[in-house]
Design an enzyme around this catalytic site. Structure first.
Site, PDB file in Angstrom:
ATOM      1  N   CYS A 115    -162.954 -24.638  17.056  1.00 31.23           N
ATOM      2  CA  CYS A 115    -161.854 -25.482  17.573  1.00 31.23           C
ATOM      3  C   CYS A 115    -161.237 -26.366  16.493  1.00 31.23           C
ATOM      4  O   CYS A 115    -160.158 -26.919  16.700  1.00 31.23           O
ATOM      5  CB  CYS A 115    -162.348 -26.341  18.735  1.00 31.23           C
ATOM      6  SG  CYS A 115    -162.878 -25.332  20.129  1.00 31.23           S
ATOM      7  N   HIS A 244    -157.726 -32.283  19.652  1.00 32.59           N
ATOM      8  CA  HIS A 244    -158.062 -30.967  20.208  1.00 32.59           C
ATOM      9  C   HIS A 244    -158.222 -31.100  21.720  1.00 32.59           C
ATOM     10  O   HIS A 244    -158.913 -31.997  22.209  1.00 32.59           O
ATOM     11  CB  HIS A 244    -159.344 -30.462  19.564  1.00 32.59           C
ATOM     12  CG  HIS A 244    -159.920 -29.282  20.282  1.00 32.59           C
ATOM     13  ND1 HIS A 244    -159.167 -28.171  20.563  1.00 32.59           N
ATOM     14  CD2 HIS A 244    -161.157 -29.057  20.792  1.00 32.59           C
ATOM     15  CE1 HIS A 244    -159.922 -27.307  21.225  1.00 32.59           C
ATOM     16  NE2 HIS A 244    -161.128 -27.811  21.369  1.00 32.59           N
ATOM     17  N   ASN A 274    -158.528 -25.156  27.188  1.00 32.92           N
ATOM     18  CA  ASN A 274    -158.983 -25.275  25.800  1.00 32.92           C
ATOM     19  C   ASN A 274    -158.663 -23.965  25.080  1.00 32.92           C
ATOM     20  O   ASN A 274    -159.266 -22.935  25.375  1.00 32.92           O
ATOM     21  CB  ASN A 274    -160.491 -25.562  25.796  1.00 32.92           C
ATOM     22  CG  ASN A 274    -161.073 -25.683  24.399  1.00 32.92           C
ATOM     23  OD1 ASN A 274    -160.451 -25.289  23.414  1.00 32.92           O
ATOM     24  ND2 ASN A 274    -162.278 -26.218  24.310  1.00 32.92           N
TER      25      ASN A 274
HETATM   26  N1  COA Z   1    -167.665 -25.801  38.986  1.00 33.97           N
HETATM   27  C1  COA Z   1    -168.543 -26.517  39.729  1.00 33.97           C
HETATM   28  N2  COA Z   1    -169.680 -27.022  39.237  1.00 33.97           N
HETATM   29  C2  COA Z   1    -169.954 -26.796  37.952  1.00 33.97           C
HETATM   30  C3  COA Z   1    -169.095 -26.050  37.108  1.00 33.97           C
HETATM   31  C4  COA Z   1    -167.924 -25.547  37.684  1.00 33.97           C
HETATM   32  N3  COA Z   1    -167.021 -24.832  36.977  1.00 33.97           N
HETATM   33  N4  COA Z   1    -169.631 -25.994  35.868  1.00 33.97           N
HETATM   34  C5  COA Z   1    -170.784 -26.679  35.920  1.00 33.97           C
HETATM   35  N5  COA Z   1    -170.983 -27.170  37.164  1.00 33.97           N
HETATM   36  C6  COA Z   1    -172.102 -27.955  37.666  1.00 33.97           C
HETATM   37  C7  COA Z   1    -173.360 -27.792  36.858  1.00 33.97           C
HETATM   38  O1  COA Z   1    -174.078 -26.650  37.292  1.00 33.97           O
HETATM   39  C8  COA Z   1    -174.088 -29.081  37.143  1.00 33.97           C
HETATM   40  O2  COA Z   1    -174.728 -28.967  38.388  1.00 33.97           O
HETATM   41  P1  COA Z   1    -176.148 -29.676  38.642  1.00 33.97           P
HETATM   42  O3  COA Z   1    -175.888 -31.138  38.474  1.00 33.97           O
HETATM   43  O4  COA Z   1    -176.443 -29.261  40.038  1.00 33.97           O
HETATM   44  O5  COA Z   1    -177.052 -29.106  37.604  1.00 33.97           O
HETATM   45  C9  COA Z   1    -172.979 -30.104  37.288  1.00 33.97           C
HETATM   46  O6  COA Z   1    -171.770 -29.339  37.545  1.00 33.97           O
HETATM   47  C10 COA Z   1    -172.759 -30.951  36.043  1.00 33.97           C
HETATM   48  O7  COA Z   1    -172.735 -30.095  34.900  1.00 33.97           O
HETATM   49  P2  COA Z   1    -172.429 -30.642  33.467  1.00 33.97           P
HETATM   50  O8  COA Z   1    -172.383 -29.516  32.500  1.00 33.97           O
HETATM   51  O9  COA Z   1    -173.362 -31.775  33.159  1.00 33.97           O
HETATM   52  O10 COA Z   1    -170.951 -31.217  33.724  1.00 33.97           O
HETATM   53  P3  COA Z   1    -170.060 -32.093  32.795  1.00 33.97           P
HETATM   54  O11 COA Z   1    -169.560 -33.255  33.540  1.00 33.97           O
HETATM   55  O12 COA Z   1    -170.674 -32.316  31.460  1.00 33.97           O
HETATM   56  O13 COA Z   1    -168.784 -31.152  32.572  1.00 33.97           O
HETATM   57  C11 COA Z   1    -167.875 -29.740  30.850  1.00 33.97           C
HETATM   58  C12 COA Z   1    -168.931 -29.897  31.953  1.00 33.97           C
HETATM   59  C13 COA Z   1    -168.088 -28.395  30.162  1.00 33.97           C
HETATM   60  C14 COA Z   1    -166.522 -29.816  31.488  1.00 33.97           C
HETATM   61  C15 COA Z   1    -168.045 -30.887  29.841  1.00 33.97           C
HETATM   62  O14 COA Z   1    -169.394 -31.042  29.499  1.00 33.97           O
HETATM   63  C16 COA Z   1    -167.236 -30.684  28.598  1.00 33.97           C
HETATM   64  O15 COA Z   1    -166.044 -30.673  28.617  1.00 33.97           O
HETATM   65  N6  COA Z   1    -167.920 -30.604  27.457  1.00 33.97           N
HETATM   66  C17 COA Z   1    -167.252 -30.520  26.186  1.00 33.97           C
HETATM   67  C18 COA Z   1    -166.791 -29.157  25.902  1.00 33.97           C
HETATM   68  C19 COA Z   1    -166.102 -29.198  24.586  1.00 33.97           C
HETATM   69  O16 COA Z   1    -165.669 -30.229  24.114  1.00 33.97           O
HETATM   70  N7  COA Z   1    -165.992 -28.141  23.902  1.00 33.97           N
HETATM   71  C20 COA Z   1    -165.344 -28.325  22.629  1.00 33.97           C
HETATM   72  C21 COA Z   1    -165.641 -27.427  21.735  1.00 33.97           C
HETATM   73  S1  COA Z   1    -164.649 -26.037  22.004  1.00 33.97           S
END
Ligand code: COA
Length: 325
Positions: A115, A244, A274
């Protein structure tokens, strides 16, 4: 990278987004997710997805040609393609992109920084133009994440989109400095290599979203601060912060720590998701189209991604009109 002989100036901006839009509701029909979850956690409402027959090279060539047209040029000295999703492991994508643009014979290579690829590419282009190695470099960020995202993995399938964006960086330019790339700074941390990865022998991307999020915010804040400081700007002097587009909440957290009001933060993640290396040039074009970037504005670009990698650029916005393919 600030003491070269020549000025490096951004003179053209182009994009290519695949025609097909996939909404959150489309995804919720086949995955255990919902528009409400995706939109509230990421800010994403829809993303573009390339048809199976359309490769990264095709998207890249279209965006590259658009950037050349935006600059009023028909050629350049180097085509640099930043991508995480090359069409083949070998050879690089860039020679094919140059040929597709009618530029067979032009130097061309790929750059892999996930990224952060576009900011890394902009830094390399700026350095080569400043040093006099090239008079013009086309920097393309192009991705087809639909090729490496597991359609059954709701934690990544809802995040990524396809697309390409490109800028032309040329020697010299506006006496008032508009378009000048003033400074770039880059960094990496291999201890996080497993946080965003296609594991060896596997087909699909895996991401530890929560951990990436936690690391992204301080890394982006530090990088943005350092690049601003290097050119003598206080964070409050920044007219537009173009980060980003990984997650709207990351952008908001970074802006808060930099004390930047929301209107100075460019965010188009709602429409495209993204798009990794394509993310910043797509956001720049989106903002320029909406009058959010005016010639002479002090702009900071900051990226963070797999590697882990990060980087920033400080530039003065040029008098440029984006061209969309
Ligand atoms: N729909 C519904 N629930 C979902 C889901 C979806 N698409 N994806 C994950 N979940 C669930 C998980 O299973 C988890 O459930 P649990 O609490 O029962 O275990 C819960 O939601 C929380 O998951 P988590 O991964 O902790 O969520 P989050 O708030 O961190 O959001 C992202 C997930 C990926 C959106 C977030 O972590 C993010 O944006 N990270 C950064 C990614 C990034 O910057 N990448 C850059 C490099 S390219």
């Amino acid at each position: 990278m600030s003491d070269g002989t020549y000025t490096a100036t951004l003179t053209g901006l182009g994009t290519c987004l695949p025609a097909r839009t996939v909404t959150n509701d489309d995804l919720a029909r086949r995955l255990d997710t919902s528009h409400a979850w995706i939109h509230s956690r990421t800010g994403i409402a829809r993303r573009r997805v390339a048809d199976p027959g359309t490769g990264t090279a095709e998207l890249a060539a279209a965006a590259g040609s658009a950037a050349l047209a935006s600059a009023g040029r028909t050629s350049c000295d180097l085509v640099l393609v930043a991508t995480t999703t090359p069409d083949r492991a070998c050879p690089a994508t860039a020679p094919r992109v140059a040929t597709a643009m009618g530029l067979t014979g032009t130097a061309a290579f790929d750059l892999s920084a996930v990224c952060s690829g576009f900011v890394y590419g902009l830094s390399v282009a700026t350095a080569m133009v400043r040093a006099g190695t090239c008079a013009s470099v086309l920097v393309v960020g192009a991705e087809r994440y639909s090729a490496i995202v597991d359609p059954e993995d709701r934690s990544t399938a809802v995040i990524f989109g396809d697309g390409a964006g490109a800028v032309l960086v040329e020697r010299g330019g506006d006496p008032a400095g508009r378009g000048a790339v003033l400074h770039t700074e880059l960094g990496s941390d291999g201890t996080g290599e497993d946080l965003i990865t296609v594991p060896p022998g596997e087909r699909y991307l895996r991401m530890e979203g929560r951990e990436v999020y936690t690391r992204a915010v301080p890394a982006m804040v530090g990088s943005a601060r350092r690049v601003a400081e290097a050119v003598g700007w206080l964070p409050g002097d920044i007219d537009a912060f173009v980060g980003h587009q990984a997650n709207l909440r990351i952008l908001e957290a970074v802006a808060k720590r930099l004390d930047l009001p929301p209107e100075r933060v460019v965010a188009n993640i709602e429409d495209v998701g993204n798009t990794a290396a394509a993310s910043i040039p797509l956001a720049l074009a989106w903002a320029a189209d909406r009058g959010r970037l005016a010639p002479g504005d002090r702009v900071v670009l900051t990226a963070f991604g797999g590697g882990l990698t990060w980087g920033s650029a400080a530039l003065l916005w040029p008098d440029v009109r984006p061209v969309h393919h």
